[in-house]
Design a protein around this motif. Structure first.
Motif, short mmCIF file in Angstrom:
data_model
loop_
_atom_site.label_atom_id
_atom_site.label_comp_id
_atom_site.label_asym_id
_atom_site.label_seq_id
_atom_site.Cartn_x
_atom_site.Cartn_y
_atom_site.Cartn_z
N PHE A 17 0.84 -1.20 0.00
CA PHE A 17 0.00 0.00 0.00
C PHE A 17 0.87 1.25 0.00
O PHE A 17 0.65 2.19 -0.77
N LEU A 18 1.90 1.20 0.85
CA LEU A 18 2.79 2.35 0.98
C LEU A 18 3.54 2.60 -0.31
O LEU A 18 3.59 3.72 -0.82
N TYR A 24 2.56 6.67 -6.70
CA TYR A 24 1.52 7.29 -7.51
C TYR A 24 1.01 8.61 -6.98
O TYR A 24 0.41 9.37 -7.72
N LEU A 25 1.28 8.92 -5.69
CA LEU A 25 0.91 10.27 -5.23
C LEU A 25 1.77 11.30 -5.94
O LEU A 25 1.31 12.40 -6.26
N GLY A 26 3.04 10.92 -6.21
CA GLY A 26 3.89 11.82 -6.99
C GLY A 26 3.29 12.08 -8.35
O GLY A 26 3.25 13.22 -8.83
N GLY A 46 4.23 5.61 -20.86
CA GLY A 46 3.03 4.83 -20.62
C GLY A 46 1.78 5.66 -20.89
O GLY A 46 1.86 6.87 -21.10
N PRO A 47 0.60 5.02 -20.86
CA PRO A 47 -0.64 5.76 -21.08
C PRO A 47 -0.87 6.77 -19.96
O PRO A 47 -0.75 6.41 -18.78
N TYR A 48 -1.17 7.99 -20.27
CA TYR A 48 -1.37 9.09 -19.29
C TYR A 48 -0.14 9.26 -18.40
O TYR A 48 -0.27 9.75 -17.27
N GLY A 49 1.01 8.84 -18.86
CA GLY A 49 2.21 8.96 -18.03
C GLY A 49 2.20 8.07 -16.82
O GLY A 49 2.88 8.34 -15.83
N LEU A 50 1.42 6.97 -16.88
CA LEU A 50 1.25 6.14 -15.67
C LEU A 50 2.53 5.39 -15.28
O LEU A 50 2.65 4.96 -14.15
N LEU A 51 3.44 5.21 -16.21
CA LEU A 51 4.67 4.50 -15.86
C LEU A 51 5.77 5.45 -15.40
O LEU A 51 6.87 5.03 -15.10
N GLN A 52 5.44 6.75 -15.34
CA GLN A 52 6.43 7.76 -14.94
C GLN A 52 7.08 7.47 -13.59
O GLN A 52 8.30 7.56 -13.47
#
Lengths: 327, 176
Positions: A17-18, A24-26, A46-52
Motif C-alpha cells: 500500500f505504501l 503514484y501520489l507523486g 506509458g498511457p497518461y504517463g502512468l509508468l512515470q
C-alpha cells in the motif's frame, strides 16, 4: 501461529500500500499541478504517463551516491533513512476498517504524535549533515515550523480525546458511527468551535508535512532545494517518499479524528472504502492547495502559529471542557 | 533455571539486552564525540533505547511520552540551540591539560566503585509486581489524587521557566 501469519500479511500489505501510494501520489501531484497550470503533466511514459513513477524510481536508483566533501558523513547517510522509518512505522496503528487494523493500540493517537515528532530530528540531522549553509538554514526553518505547529495540533487532538475519552484510534472512529452529524467535525454539542478546530488541525497538518504554502524547509526560490539540496539519487528519493508517507499519515489522522474514519455518512455499509475515499479527498485538497496558494513568508508562518492558532486552540480546549462539564 | 533462548523468557531477555545496548551506545556516542550535533544525535538514540525499556517494562504511556518529549522536543531544542550559536571549533580542538584527565579518571573510578559496591552489597527489593494495568485512566487518576502535590509542583516549575524565558527574551530585545 495465527497471530504471526496475521502480522506478516499486514506487513506485506502495508508495504505494498505504501509503495503504491508513494509512487503514484507523486504522479497525482504532477498531473494535478499540470492541469491546474494549464499543462498536461507527465504524458510520455506509458498511457497518461502512468509508468512515470517507475521510470523516476529507476533513474534515482541508478544514480551514483555522492557524499559532499564538507558533509558529516554518518549523519548525512543516516538522515534519509531516519525520515522514512517513523513514517512507515505509523501505518501500524491506522484503522483502515473496523477489523482492518494491523495493531490496535490503547495509545494509538499518542503513538502517532510520538513518532511523528522524531521526523523533525531527522530533518535537522539532514540539514546539518550536508555541510551546506542553505541546507542548514532550511533545516532550522523546517524544525522551528514543525515545533510551532505541533503544539496547536496536539492541543486540538487533546480536545478530541476529551470528547471521546479514548486514545484508541479505532474507538474514536467507533464513536462517530451513524449519520454524518455524529462525526467529530460536526459535534457542535460538544464544542461550538468544532468545525474551526478541524480547520486548525488541517492547517497544522499542512505545516507538519512541510507542504506549500508552508514549505519553508525547501523554498526553492531562496534556499536551492532546502534541507535535501545536497542529496542526489535515492537519498533525495527517500526524502520525497517520506514527504508523501507523511501526507498519507496526516490525512489518515484527520480522517480518523474528525471525519469519522471508516464510517459511512449515511450509516450504510461502513468499511475501508469510506476511509480511503475521505483520505484521498483530503490528499487531493493538499495538492489543490499546494498549486493554488503562493508560499507565505517565514515570520508570517510563525506568527500564524504562535499568535493565532495556539491561543485559539487553548480557548477551544477550555470551551470543550466547559461544554463537557455543563451539558 | 537458565531459560533457553527461544522460550518467551529467553527472547524477552534478548530484547532487554538489545535495548540496554541501544541505550549504552547512544550514551557513549553522546559523551565521546567532539562535534556537538553528533552528541545530540547520540542522546536521541539513548532516549529511544530508554523508551524501549519503558515499553519492555509494560508502561507504553511513559515510553511514548519519552519519545514525544525527549526525542521530539528536548533533543530538537538542543540541536536548535547549537545551530543558532555556532560552536567555536578552535575552542573545541584545544587540548585538555593532563591534570583534568587524571581528575576525571579519579572521579569516574570513585563513582563506579561506589555504585558497584552498592550493587553488590545492597539489599535488593523483591522484583516489583505489576501495580496496576498501566492504563491512561489509572495514570490520570493517580496523578490527580496520590501524586497531585508533585504534579502541581512540576507545573509551578514549568511556569517559572516560561516566565523566566520571557523575561530574558524581553531584556535581550531592549538591549539591542
Amino acid at each position: 501461529m495465527n497471530e504471526l501469519i496475521r502480522l506478516l500479511s499486514y506487513m506485506i500489505c502495508i508495504a505494498a500500500f505504501l509503495g503504491l501510494n508513494l509512487a503514484y501520489l507523486g504522479w497525482v501531484e504532477r498531473k494535478g499541478a499540470g492541469h491546474i497550470q494549464r499543462r498536461t503533466g507527465p504524458k510520455d511514459v506509458g498511457p497518461y504517463g502512468l509508468l512515470q513513477p517507475l521510470a523516476d524510481g529507476l533513474k534515482l536508483m541508478s544514480k551514483q551516491l555522492i557524499v559532499p566533501a564538507n558533509a558529516d558523513r554518518p549523519l548525512y547517510m543516516c538522515a534519509p533513512i531516519l525520515t522514512m522509518v517513523p513514517a512507515v512505522l505509523l501505518f501500524v496503528a491506522i484503522p483502515f476498517g473496523e477489523h482492518l487494523v494491523p495493531r490496535e493500540f490503547n495509545f494509538g493517537l499518542l503513538m502517532m504524535f510520538a513518532f511523528a515528532s522524531v521526523g523533525g530530528m531527522s530533518i535537522l540531522i539532514g540539514g546539518w549533515g550536508s555541510g551546506n549553509k542553505y541546507s542548514l538554514i532550511a533545516g532550522a526553518r523546517a524544525v522551528s515550523q514543525n515545533v510551532a505547529y505541533e503544539i496547536p495540533m496536539l492541543i486540538t487532538a487533546i480536545t478530541i480525546v476529551m470528547i471521546t475519552g479514548s486514545m484508541d484510534l479505532n474507538e474514536i472512529v467507533r464513536q462517530q458511527g451513524g449519520f454524518f452529524w455524529n462525526w467529530n467535525v460536526f459535534r457542535l454539542d460538544k464544542s461550538i468551535l468544532m468545525p474551526v478546530s478541524f480547520l486548525v488541525f488541517f492547517i497544522c497538518s499542512l505545516a507538519e508535512t512541510n507542504r506549500t504554502p508552508f514549505d519553508m524547509g525547501e523554498c526553492e526560490g531562496e534556499l536551492v532545494a532546502g534541507y535535501h539540496t545536497e542529496y542526489g539519487g535515492m537519498g533525495f528519493g527517500l526524502f520525497m517518499m517520506a514527504e508523501y508517507a507523511n501526507l498519507v499519515i496526516g490525512c489518515s489522522l484527520t480522517t480518523v479524528l474528525f471525519l469519522g474514519g471508516w464510517q459511512c455518512p449515511f450509516g450504510l455499509f461502513p468499511g475501508p472504502h469510506w476511509f480511503l475515499l475521505k483520505m484521498y479527498f483530503l490528499i487531493w485538497c493538499f495538492v489543490w492547495i499546494r498549486w493554488t496558494y503562493p508560499r507565505t513568508t517565514f515570520w508570517g508562518l510563525l506568527n500564524l502559529s504562535w499568535k493565532y492558532l495556539i491561543p485559539f486552540s487553548l480557548v477551544n480546549l477550555l470551551l470543550t471542557a466547559l461544554f463537557i462539564k455543563v451539558f | 533455571m537458565n531459560p533457553s533462548l527461544f522460550s518467551p523468557e529467553g527472547l524477552a531477555g534478548v530484547i532487554f539486552l538489545i535495548l540496554i545496548g541501544v541505550t549504552m551506545i547512544g550514551a557513549i556516542i553522546a559523551t565521546c564525540t567532539k562535534r556537538l550535533i553528533r552528541s545530540v544525535s547520540g542522546l536521541a538514540v539513548c532516549f529511544v533505547g530508554v523508551a524501549g525499556l519503558y515499553y519492555f517494562l509494560n508502561s507504553p504511556f511513559v515510553a511514548m511520552m519519552e519519545l514525544l518529549i525527549y526525542v521530539g522536543a528536548v533533543c530538537v531544542t538542543i540541536a536548535f540551540a547549537i545551530m543558532l550559536a555556532e560552536p567555536d571549533e578552535a575552542k573545541l580542538a584545544r587540548k585538555m591539560s593532563g591534570l583534568s584527565g587524571g581528575l576525571a579518571a579519579v572521579c569516574g573510578g570513585a563513582v563506579s566503585f561506589a555504585l558497584g559496591y552498592a550493587a553488590v552489597n545492597g539489599q535488593w527489593m523483591a522484583p516489583a509486581t505489576q501495580v496496576n494495568d498501566g492504563s491512561l485512566k489509572m495514570i490520570g487518576a493517580s496523578l490527580l489524587t496520590k501524586y497531585s502535590m508533585v504534579f502541581e509542583l512540576i507545573s509551578i516549575v514549568l511556569l517559572a521557566a516560561i516566565i523566566g524565558s520571557v523575561a530574558l527574551a524581553r531584556a535581550g530585545r531592549r538591549g539591542n
